[in-house]
Design a protein around this motif. Structure first.
Motif, PDB file in Angstrom:
ATOM      1  N   PRO A 104       3.622  -6.030 -34.348  1.00 23.18           N
ATOM      2  CA  PRO A 104       3.319  -6.052 -32.858  1.00 23.18           C
ATOM      3  C   PRO A 104       2.959  -7.405 -32.576  1.00 23.18           C
ATOM      4  CG  PRO A 104       1.472  -5.374 -34.289  1.00 23.18           C
ATOM      5  CD  PRO A 104       2.629  -5.819 -35.303  1.00 23.18           C
ATOM      6  N   VAL A 105       3.596  -7.832 -31.384  1.00 24.82           N
ATOM      7  CA  VAL A 105       3.095  -8.929 -30.630  1.00 24.82           C
ATOM      8  C   VAL A 105       2.673  -8.699 -29.136  1.00 24.82           C
ATOM      9  CG1 VAL A 105       4.114 -10.961 -29.372  1.00 24.82           C
ATOM     10  CG2 VAL A 105       4.986 -10.307 -31.579  1.00 24.82           C
ATOM     11  N   VAL A 106       1.363  -9.150 -28.934  1.00 24.85           N
ATOM     12  CA  VAL A 106       0.327  -8.723 -27.717  1.00 24.85           C
ATOM     13  C   VAL A 106       0.577 -10.162 -26.946  1.00 24.85           C
ATOM     14  CG1 VAL A 106      -1.582  -8.202 -26.631  1.00 24.85           C
ATOM     15  CG2 VAL A 106      -0.969  -6.998 -28.825  1.00 24.85           C
ATOM     16  N   HIS A 107       0.832 -10.155 -25.681  1.00 25.45           N
ATOM     17  CA  HIS A 107       0.932 -11.213 -24.650  1.00 25.45           C
ATOM     18  C   HIS A 107      -0.078 -10.822 -23.690  1.00 25.45           C
ATOM     19  CE1 HIS A 107       2.392 -13.802 -21.625  1.00 25.45           C
ATOM     20  NE2 HIS A 107       2.775 -14.687 -22.573  1.00 25.45           N
ATOM     21  N   ILE A 108      -0.788 -11.896 -23.477  1.00 22.35           N
ATOM     22  CA  ILE A 108      -1.776 -11.625 -22.306  1.00 22.35           C
ATOM     23  C   ILE A 108      -1.725 -13.050 -21.301  1.00 22.35           C
ATOM     24  CG2 ILE A 108      -4.446 -11.504 -21.597  1.00 22.35           C
ATOM     25  CD1 ILE A 108      -4.757 -10.114 -24.223  1.00 22.35           C
ATOM     26  N   GLN A 109      -1.708 -12.560 -20.137  1.00 18.77           N
ATOM     27  CA  GLN A 109      -1.744 -13.627 -19.014  1.00 18.77           C
ATOM     28  C   GLN A 109      -2.980 -13.418 -17.971  1.00 18.77           C
ATOM     29  OE1 GLN A 109       1.212 -13.759 -16.038  1.00 18.77           O
ATOM     30  NE2 GLN A 109       1.086 -15.965 -15.556  1.00 18.77           N
ATOM     31  N   HIS A 110      -3.633 -14.916 -17.919  1.00 16.72           N
ATOM     32  CA  HIS A 110      -4.860 -14.462 -16.920  1.00 16.72           C
ATOM     33  C   HIS A 110      -4.216 -14.925 -15.600  1.00 16.72           C
ATOM     34  CE1 HIS A 110      -8.608 -16.246 -15.329  1.00 16.72           C
ATOM     35  NE2 HIS A 110      -9.030 -14.967 -15.599  1.00 16.72           N
ATOM     36  N   ALA A 111      -4.015 -13.831 -14.761  1.00 20.51           N
ATOM     37  CA  ALA A 111      -3.360 -14.091 -13.536  1.00 20.51           C
ATOM     38  C   ALA A 111      -4.144 -15.283 -12.620  1.00 20.51           C
ATOM     39  CB  ALA A 111      -3.616 -12.617 -12.663  1.00 20.51           C
ATOM     40  N   PRO A 112      -5.344 -15.299 -12.359  1.00 17.43           N
ATOM     41  CA  PRO A 112      -6.030 -16.181 -11.362  1.00 17.43           C
ATOM     42  C   PRO A 112      -5.751 -17.680 -11.825  1.00 17.43           C
ATOM     43  CG  PRO A 112      -7.620 -14.596 -11.949  1.00 17.43           C
ATOM     44  CD  PRO A 112      -6.354 -14.539 -12.993  1.00 17.43           C
ATOM     45  N   THR A 113      -5.215 -17.970 -13.116  1.00 18.80           N
ATOM     46  CA  THR A 113      -5.166 -19.328 -13.793  1.00 18.80           C
ATOM     47  C   THR A 113      -3.779 -19.598 -14.340  1.00 18.80           C
ATOM     48  OG1 THR A 113      -6.016 -18.718 -15.980  1.00 18.80           O
ATOM     49  CG2 THR A 113      -7.627 -19.554 -14.262  1.00 18.80           C
ATOM     50  N   ALA A 147      -5.593 -12.098 -29.238  1.00 17.68           N
ATOM     51  CA  ALA A 147      -5.379 -12.957 -27.928  1.00 17.68           C
ATOM     52  C   ALA A 147      -6.427 -13.049 -27.137  1.00 17.68           C
ATOM     53  CB  ALA A 147      -3.993 -11.895 -27.326  1.00 17.68           C
ATOM     54  N   LEU A 148      -7.390 -11.926 -26.854  1.00 16.83           N
ATOM     55  CA  LEU A 148      -8.442 -12.026 -25.809  1.00 16.83           C
ATOM     56  C   LEU A 148      -9.337 -13.388 -26.326  1.00 16.83           C
ATOM     57  CD1 LEU A 148      -9.202  -8.558 -25.320  1.00 16.83           C
ATOM     58  CD2 LEU A 148      -8.598 -10.406 -23.463  1.00 16.83           C
ATOM     59  N   TYR A 149      -9.643 -13.588 -27.609  1.00 17.59           N
ATOM     60  CA  TYR A 149     -10.385 -14.439 -28.169  1.00 17.59           C
ATOM     61  C   TYR A 149      -9.800 -15.873 -27.918  1.00 17.59           C
ATOM     62  CZ  TYR A 149     -12.865 -17.069 -32.175  1.00 17.59           C
ATOM     63  OH  TYR A 149     -13.577 -17.843 -32.809  1.00 17.59           O
ATOM     64  N   ARG A 150      -8.585 -16.000 -28.234  1.00 19.31           N
ATOM     65  CA  ARG A 150      -7.619 -17.215 -27.725  1.00 19.31           C
ATOM     66  C   ARG A 150      -7.754 -17.747 -26.288  1.00 19.31           C
ATOM     67  NH1 ARG A 150      -2.308 -16.374 -31.514  1.00 19.31           N
ATOM     68  NH2 ARG A 150      -3.621 -16.631 -33.293  1.00 19.31           N
ATOM     69  N   LEU A 151      -7.700 -16.420 -25.430  1.00 19.01           N
ATOM     70  CA  LEU A 151      -7.697 -16.559 -23.791  1.00 19.01           C
ATOM     71  C   LEU A 151      -9.045 -17.282 -23.551  1.00 19.01           C
ATOM     72  CD1 LEU A 151      -6.488 -16.398 -21.331  1.00 19.01           C
ATOM     73  CD2 LEU A 151      -7.375 -13.922 -21.075  1.00 19.01           C
ATOM     74  N   LYS A 152     -10.306 -16.722 -23.956  1.00 19.29           N
ATOM     75  CA  LYS A 152     -11.415 -17.197 -23.910  1.00 19.29           C
ATOM     76  C   LYS A 152     -11.853 -18.567 -24.100  1.00 19.29           C
ATOM     77  CE  LYS A 152     -14.048 -12.587 -23.995  1.00 19.29           C
ATOM     78  NZ  LYS A 152     -15.014 -11.808 -24.609  1.00 19.29           N
ATOM     79  N   ALA A 153     -11.409 -19.110 -25.337  1.00 18.13           N
ATOM     80  CA  ALA A 153     -11.486 -20.414 -25.832  1.00 18.13           C
ATOM     81  C   ALA A 153     -10.731 -21.316 -24.781  1.00 18.13           C
ATOM     82  CB  ALA A 153     -11.051 -20.567 -27.235  1.00 18.13           C
ATOM     83  N   CYS A 197      -1.578 -18.205 -20.403  1.00 19.15           N
ATOM     84  CA  CYS A 197      -0.904 -17.262 -21.233  1.00 19.15           C
ATOM     85  C   CYS A 197      -1.319 -17.543 -22.658  1.00 19.15           C
ATOM     86  CB  CYS A 197       0.672 -17.136 -21.043  1.00 19.15           C
ATOM     87  SG  CYS A 197       1.285 -16.810 -19.299  1.00 19.15           S
ATOM     88  N   VAL A 198      -1.483 -16.412 -23.376  1.00 14.43           N
ATOM     89  CA  VAL A 198      -1.757 -16.586 -24.870  1.00 14.43           C
ATOM     90  C   VAL A 198      -1.121 -15.287 -25.469  1.00 14.43           C
ATOM     91  CG1 VAL A 198      -3.939 -17.779 -24.897  1.00 14.43           C
ATOM     92  CG2 VAL A 198      -3.850 -15.252 -24.604  1.00 14.43           C
ATOM     93  N   GLN A 199      -0.883 -15.190 -26.931  1.00 10.28           N
ATOM     94  CA  GLN A 199      -0.177 -14.384 -27.355  1.00 10.28           C
ATOM     95  C   GLN A 199      -0.721 -14.360 -28.895  1.00 10.28           C
ATOM     96  OE1 GLN A 199       4.117 -14.805 -27.430  1.00 10.28           O
ATOM     97  NE2 GLN A 199       3.921 -15.104 -29.537  1.00 10.28           N
ATOM     98  N   SER A 200      -0.489 -13.101 -29.729  1.00  8.45           N
ATOM     99  CA  SER A 200      -0.913 -12.877 -31.031  1.00  8.45           C
ATOM    100  C   SER A 200      -0.060 -12.084 -31.553  1.00  8.45           C
ATOM    101  CB  SER A 200      -2.296 -12.510 -31.148  1.00  8.45           C
ATOM    102  OG  SER A 200      -2.883 -12.343 -32.360  1.00  8.45           O
ATOM    103  N   SER A 201       0.245 -12.526 -32.944  1.00  2.58           N
ATOM    104  CA  SER A 201       1.210 -11.656 -33.601  1.00  2.58           C
ATOM    105  C   SER A 201       1.042 -11.467 -35.165  1.00  2.58           C
ATOM    106  CB  SER A 201       2.886 -12.203 -33.440  1.00  2.58           C
ATOM    107  OG  SER A 201       2.938 -13.315 -33.909  1.00  2.58           O
TER     108      SER A 201
END
Length: 411
Positions: A299-308, A327-333, A311-315
């Motif tokens: 499974p591949v999860v892709h997350i985009q933070h709309a205001p900025t 992916a959320l962990y990477r986005l916060k970092a 984009c990050v993803q994790s697989s």
């Protein structure tokens, strides 16, 4: 267009000496064909021992100069923290208490290592003296040299760690390498960079873990994520962010084709990540299934933070939920790094237009023809040994960037 940085001149220990060939070299260098193989071996061993002796002596002198002072400093800091903990009620603030205990443990570990270092210095001196009683005892010199290498490695890491005082410098690092465009040359270039960072970690006595790898049908690598779970990895590698360009030739008539790859580096928090609240309304989350290198579906999860727009993803995890959390962990970092770069402590204050675009940030050029050369665009440092750099010997480049950052922070 930003002005090209002036070359950063390193101390003599980092410079590569370029010596002119003298008459003595011309007389002594050739080995006549009439010499026996034993004579040739003896000459080579003598030359090798001379080089080893100089390196051992340099490391011992440096160790004898620095180790006692550093040991005294670290001992004083450890005692100071012990006294501070006696006056502090550990039950008042458990989180702060944990940090204090962890810092005290780190100081104790450094003190123990420095004491071991003193033994290594004496060991290197003693073995060298024993080896000199036998002019061809290459094995003993190698043993003394190995001890001197340990001395130099520790002092190098210690000196660099003292320059790394950024908020996230002491943490691990997550390194993402992406191919600039399709094509086997660029994808092979990504693989070369992957091997360079893995070998660099091994030379530090550490390991890099390949967490995710997206391969192409032609056998190359489109993107790869590596995690380095050791202290100061982020501080060491942050200078690697940006475009790494392999130039096949500078001859315009040969239609040179550059191979580009973007390297991103974000903190890999070894302890608890700062609590950065994210509004679910700002997140665009999508998922899909992909086939990994062994033919299994992941499974591949892709997350985009709309205001900025980040984009990050994790697989790399086995479940969709685990990949979402990663992916959320990477986005916060990434958001924490952007906030630091823009000097804001408020997520809503991030200026999207001022977020650094890695594809517009030249970091390093690696030239194959007409001569082999590695040129760091940020510091101006140039190294003539391309193969050595690609084999993981990037400490000169890492040290140059750490020194440059430190100099800028002092201004």
């Amino acid at each position: 267009m930003a002005a090209k940085p002036h070359p950063l001149y390193l101390s003599s220990k980092w410079q590569v000496p370029l010596k002119k060939m003298t008459r003595t070299h011309l007389i002594c260098s050739p080995i006549c064909a009439s010499q026996s193989m034993d004579d040739k071996d003896k000459v080579f061993k003598q030359l090798g021992m001379f080089a080893l002796r100089r390196k051992i002596e340099d490391a011992v002198v440096r160790g004898e100069m620095l180790a006692p002072t550093v040991l005294q400093l670290e001992e004083e800091m450890r005692v100071c923290r012990k006294e501070k903990m006696r006056d502090y009620n550990l039950w008042d603030d458990p989180l702060k208490s944990d940090d204090m205990l962890a810092e005290l443990a780190d100081r104790a570990k450094i003190v123990d290592t420095l004491k071991d270092l003193a033994y290594k210095i004496e060991e290197a001196k003693l073995i060298k003296e024993l080896a000199e009683t036998d002019s061809v005892n290459y094995r003993l010199f190698k043993q003394a040299y190995n001890a001197s290498v340990d001395i130099s490695k520790f002092l190098d890491r210690y000196e660099m760690s003292k320059l790394l005082n950024g908020p996230y410098d002491m943490h691990g690092a997550s390194v993402v390498i992406k191919a600039g465009d399709e094509g086997i040359c660029t994808e092979v270039w990504v693989e070369r960079l992957l091997n360079m960072y893995i070998k660099w970690a091994e030379k530090q006595g550490q390991k890099g873990r390949v967490l995710e790898k997206c391969s192409s049908n032609s056998g190359g690598i489109k993107s790869v994520t590596i995690e380095f779970e050791f202290k100061y990895a982020y501080g060491f590698l942050i200078g690697e962010r940006g475009i790494h360009r392999m130039i096949s030739s500078l001859d315009e008539s040969s239609c040179p084709e550059d191979s580009l790859a973007a390297v991103d580096v974000v903190p890999l928090f070894l302890e608890m990540v700062s609590d950065l609240p994210l509004d679910d309304k700002d997140l665009v989350i999508s998922s899909m299934s992909s086939e990994n290198n062994v033919g299994s579906t992941v499974p591949v999860v892709h997350i985009q933070h709309a205001p900025t727009g980040i984009c990050v993803q994790s697989s790399g995890e086995r479940s969709k939920f685990a990949n979402k959390m990663k992916a959320l962990y990477r986005l916060k970092a990434k958001l924490l790094v952007v906030m630091l770069e823009q000097g804001t402590s408020n997520l809503s204050s991030i200026n999207r237009d001022e977020i650094i675009d890695l594809w517009k940030q030249d970091t390093r050029r690696y030239m194959l023809q007409p001569y082999k050369l590695v040129e760091d665009q940020k510091t101006g440092v140039q190294l003539p040994d391309l193969n050595s750099v690609l084999n993981g010997n990037i400490n000169l480049l890492v040290a140059a960037h750490v020194s440059l950052r430190h100099a800028r922070e002092k201004v």
